[in-house]
Design an enzyme around this catalytic site. Structure first.
Site: not given
Length: 364
Positions: A57, A200
């Site tokens: 704004e 992983t």
């Protein structure tokens, strides 16, 4: 939808502007704003560009100047009524003399909410709910964090057309194209944290970093490692970015890393508790790159908010599946999704989807 067709046009532009802040505003929301003058012409535009910087704004009002007086402001999120690193946007709108404010989504943060009420009390016309769904989607990460007290989780995976993430001998580099891999780095860089499982890390020894150069301290790397099996020589501990190793609260270890102790949940960690801990560290968005076991655990617990799949035009017929056990026993329990995007990327296809809302139970 509240508001007029013209309201929707200007709010759609505000949503576009908000998206420009992705990856730069955390732990603040992405917000866009369009200001019209009293005659209905666009006088200023703005978006929240970085945490601690001017709110959307304020940026739009600066561009509009005196033309904002008597005009209308379109904002994707209810103007804040809170003084933090910047002043309240409700006050800025009042000072600028805006006659009407249209916002899409109410602010769920109790510290910042109340701007709409303050504006109404001062005689400003306020319209709420214009393009709420679109504004929610562009700000999904922050809204999840603010409403649920946990980060928004995006699960990414790469697979062949028959759903394989690796060949029968375990090889997986490279299933997808350089274009797809570059896109993954772009998404990593937009996230506050990259989360992967110990499987992983042991299999790929990935650094879990984002290219090009990272912003200082981002993204955080998190290894879900209940029994502290991360090798001291693992590349994820190379210092290129901060790293947390999430271990079980009862694990005894001499691993020289920044440890995050989390309660156990069966053989793994309590993922709800893990995400709460990350949220407390102002991690708003998580990019989940764990293997099929960790992905299945997140899905089974309802902790995946977005799925990004890179599908290669290749077939393997055997090898690891992209997703492991995810709490589904029968077809009626399948995790249903809604596609938001299907797009080519190099020779591959990128699919972006989100969980479908549950079907309401029929009354007997």
């Amino acid at each position: 939808m509240a508001g007029s067709p013209q309201d929707a046009v200007h709010m759609a532009r505000a949503v576009e502007l908000a998206a420009r802040g992705h990856g730069h505003t955390s732990p603040n929301p992405v917000v866009g704003c369009v200001v019209l003058d009293a005659a209905g012409r666009v006088a200023g535009e703005g978006f929240h560009a970085y945490a601690g910087g001017p709110h959307a704004e304020v940026a739009a009002l600066r561009e509009a100047g005196e033309r904002a007086r008597g005009g209308t402001a379109y904002v994707t999120l209810e103007p804040c009524d809170h003084t933090g690193r910047t002043g309240p946007c409700s006050g800025a709108l009042l000072e600028a003399g805006v006659a009407r404010v249209v916002h899409a989504v109410a602010d769920p943060n109790p510290k910042a909410a109340g701007g709409a009420g303050r504006l109404r009390a001062a005689g400003v016309a306020v319209t709420a709910g214009v393009l709420a769904e679109e504004a929610e989607r562009v700000n999904a990460e922050w809204l999840t964090w603010a409403r649920l007290g946990r980060p928004h989780v995006t699960w990414k995976f790469a697979a062949t057309l028959d759903g394989r993430s690796a060949a029968a001998d375990g090889t997986s580099q490279w299933i997808t194209s350089p274009e797809a891999r570059a896109d993954v780095h772009r998404l990593r860089a937009r996230s506050d944290a990259i989360v992967a499982g110990i499987g992983t890390v042991l299999a790929d020894d990935s650094r879990l970093t984002a290219r090009p150069a990272l912003a200082e301290g981002r993204p955080l790397r998190v290894v879900v490692d209940p029994d502290a099996r991360t090798p001291a020589t693992a590349r994820v501990l190379d210092g290129a970015a901060p790293t947390l190793v999430a271990v079980a609260a009862d694990t005894v270890t001499t691993l020289g890393a920044d440890l995050l102790r989390v309660p156990r949940d069966g053989r793994g960690l309590d993922l709800h508790a893990l995400l709460k801990e990350l949220a407390a560290r102002e991690v708003v968005s998580v990019f989940l790159e764990g293997g099929p076991t960790l992905a299945g655990a997140f899905l089974a617990r309802g902790l995946v908010d977005r799925v990004v799949a890179y599908v290669a035009p290749a077939l393997l017929g055997a090898g690891a599946a992209a997703l492991g056990e995810a709490g589904v026993r029968t077809i009626g329990e399948a995790h249903r999704l809604i596609f938001d995007e299907v797009s080519p990327i190099g020779p591959d296809v990128r699919l972006v989807a989100r969980p479908a809302p549950p079907h309401p139970r029929r009354e007997k």
